[in-house]
Design an enzyme around this catalytic site. Structure first.
Site, PDB file in Angstrom:
ATOM      1  N   THR A  20       0.987  -1.126   0.003  1.00  0.00           N
ATOM      2  CA  THR A  20      -0.148   0.075  -0.137  1.00  0.00           C
ATOM      3  C   THR A  20       0.905   1.327  -0.091  1.00  0.00           C
ATOM      4  O   THR A  20       0.355   2.380  -0.462  1.00  0.00           O
ATOM      5  CB  THR A  20      -0.896  -0.087   1.332  1.00  0.00           C
ATOM      6  OG1 THR A  20      -1.754  -1.169   1.143  1.00  0.00           O
ATOM      7  CG2 THR A  20      -1.913   1.287   1.357  1.00  0.00           C
ATOM      8  N   SER A  66       1.433  -7.464  -0.954  1.00  0.00           N
ATOM      9  CA  SER A  66       2.084  -8.491  -0.078  1.00  0.00           C
ATOM     10  C   SER A  66       1.392  -9.526   0.265  1.00  0.00           C
ATOM     11  O   SER A  66       1.876 -10.832   0.876  1.00  0.00           O
ATOM     12  CB  SER A  66       2.674  -7.829   1.155  1.00  0.00           C
ATOM     13  OG  SER A  66       1.585  -7.854   2.217  1.00  0.00           O
ATOM     14  N   THR A  99       1.497  -4.352   4.401  1.00  0.00           N
ATOM     15  CA  THR A  99       1.172  -4.403   5.755  1.00  0.00           C
ATOM     16  C   THR A  99       0.924  -6.255   5.942  1.00  0.00           C
ATOM     17  O   THR A  99       0.794  -6.626   7.048  1.00  0.00           O
ATOM     18  CB  THR A  99       0.217  -3.569   6.562  1.00  0.00           C
ATOM     19  OG1 THR A  99      -0.978  -3.707   5.525  1.00  0.00           O
ATOM     20  CG2 THR A  99       0.542  -2.135   6.373  1.00  0.00           C
ATOM     21  N   ASP A 100       0.114  -6.712   4.927  1.00  0.00           N
ATOM     22  CA  ASP A 100      -0.692  -8.133   4.976  1.00  0.00           C
ATOM     23  C   ASP A 100       0.370  -9.035   5.463  1.00  0.00           C
ATOM     24  O   ASP A 100      -0.168  -9.939   6.418  1.00  0.00           O
ATOM     25  CB  ASP A 100      -1.386  -8.234   3.595  1.00  0.00           C
ATOM     26  CG  ASP A 100      -2.499  -7.347   3.638  1.00  0.00           C
ATOM     27  OD1 ASP A 100      -3.027  -6.732   4.496  1.00  0.00           O
ATOM     28  OD2 ASP A 100      -3.106  -7.379   2.485  1.00  0.00           O
TER      29      ASP A 100
HETATM   30  N1  ASP Z   1      -2.701  -5.522   0.535  1.00  0.00           N
HETATM   31  C1  ASP Z   1      -1.749  -4.478   0.960  1.00  0.00           C
HETATM   32  C2  ASP Z   1      -0.312  -5.037   0.936  1.00  0.00           C
HETATM   33  O1  ASP Z   1      -0.100  -5.966   1.982  1.00  0.00           O
HETATM   34  C3  ASP Z   1      -1.917  -4.174   2.475  1.00  0.00           C
HETATM   35  C4  ASP Z   1      -1.143  -2.992   2.845  1.00  0.00           C
HETATM   36  O2  ASP Z   1      -0.004  -2.889   2.395  1.00  0.00           O
HETATM   37  O3  ASP Z   1      -1.475  -2.248   3.798  1.00  0.00           O
HETATM   38  O4  ASP Z   1       0.650  -5.100   0.101  1.00  0.00           O
END
Ligand code: ASP
Length: 329
Positions: A20, A66, A99-100
């Site tokens: 993200t 991610s 973050t995932d």
């Molecule tokens: N779906 C995103 C990822 O993990 C979520 C994020 O980065 O907050 O790449």
């Protein structure tokens, strides 16, 4: 404790992997309808001044959401970290990441590298196009940790909090302060570029687990398949039995390990437990990890299935994969 920055001119390397933090949405007011992994890492550093005495170097290692992370990218990332950390003038490495699965990548890198310099993963909950993105401050904070001369091991920096790779978990779906370290608590905080440390950095170990870094592409593609199944009310052994049938039929990539996301202190529904014991008898490595977000599994003398201590199911899966790779050596 206030840790000081190193005085001589040094490099901090920022490796981009997507997420993200590198996401783009059609409008600045949209913080969820974006596409992750769009903005290059060099652009993420635009407008971020290197702290005095430091030079920033950007390198794109991957560009993905991610949630789609895999073992091959982890190995590639570990290799790039090892390469840069071996350079005498590199103070530390920052990794921009989604973050995932951030906690999984952090745990993998700590398990494989256990570096004596800092490797700092950072992220954002809002895309780069947001009216008020959180990524730039997180990157600044992560650079401050990577430049800290006494720092070591793999950490995660988000919303001004420093977490150890061993303890960190994503605990919120939306808020910018989305991570927590459970019972252990954070390693420290970053406040206006200064690190205020509360406890020890993650441990370092000379050489790490260099075998994985040297593995060829074929070996990486054949990384052991470890499944995670959750124990819950009404659970059954049906999926375990299907996986065992697939294994017995000689499928190309059979299940070699099984992590049970167990209830409470490692308890497992009796039907799932019976199937897991059948799997263990058939040669599958089985590990119980608790579904609880805090605490560890306290062993009992009558345990028939090993436990993963304080590791969450996703981290226990990585630990089991590395164990199986070690045994195959
Ligand atoms: N779906 C995103 C990822 O993990 C979520 C994020 O980065 O907050 O790449």
């Amino acid at each position: 404790m206030v840790d000081s920055l190193s005085s001589s001119l040094r490099r901090v390397v920022v490796l981009g992997t997507g997420g993200t933090i590198a996401g783009r949405a059609a409008s600045g007011g949209d913080n969820i309808g974006y596409t992750a992994g769009q903005v290059g890492v060099a652009d993420l550093l635009g407008g971020i001044d290197a702290p005095e005495g430091l030079v920033l170097v950007a390198e794109q290692v991957a560009q993905l959401d991610s949630k789609d992370m895999d073992f091959g990218v982890w190995v590639q990332l570990a290799r790039r970290c090892a390469f840069w950390l071996a350079e005498a003038d590199v103070a530390g490495v920052v990794i921009t990441h989604g973050t995932d699965t951030l906690e999984e990548t952090a745990f993998f890198l700590q398990a494989v590298l256990a570096p004596d310099k800092p490797v700092v993963l950072t992220c954002a909950m809002r895309p780069a196009t947001s009216l008020s993105p959180d990524g730039p401050q997180n990157v600044r904070d992560a650079i401050a940790v990577a430049a800290t001369s006494s720092a070591q091991g793999v950490t995660v920096v988000c919303a001004g909090v420093i977490h150890s790779a061993m303890d960190v978990q994503k605990v919120h779906t939306y808020r910018q302060d989305a991570f927590a370290s459970g019972d252990a608590g954070p390693v420290g905080y970053v406040e206006e570029g200064a690190v205020r440390r509360l406890r020890d950095w993650p441990r370092s170990q000379a050489g790490g687990n260099s075998r994985i870094l040297e593995a060829d592409e074929k070996a990486i593609a054949l990384s052991p398949r470890v499944e995670i199944l959750t124990s819950h009310a009404g659970a059954s052994g049906a999926i375990v039995d299907l996986l065992l049938q697939e294994r017995a039929a000689g499928c190309a990539d059979p299940m070699r390990g099984l992590v049970l996301a167990a209830t409470g202190n490692g308890t497992v529904h009796h039907a799932l437990e019976a199937a897991a014991l059948r799997a263990q008898d058939a040669g599958v490595a089985v590990l119980r990890a608790t579904r609880c977000t805090s605490g560890r599994i306290l062993p009992r003398p009558d345990d028939k299935l090993r436990n993963a201590g304080a590791l969450t199911p996703v981290k226990a899966r990585i630990a089991l994969m590395l164990e199986l790779i070690g045994k195959a050596a």
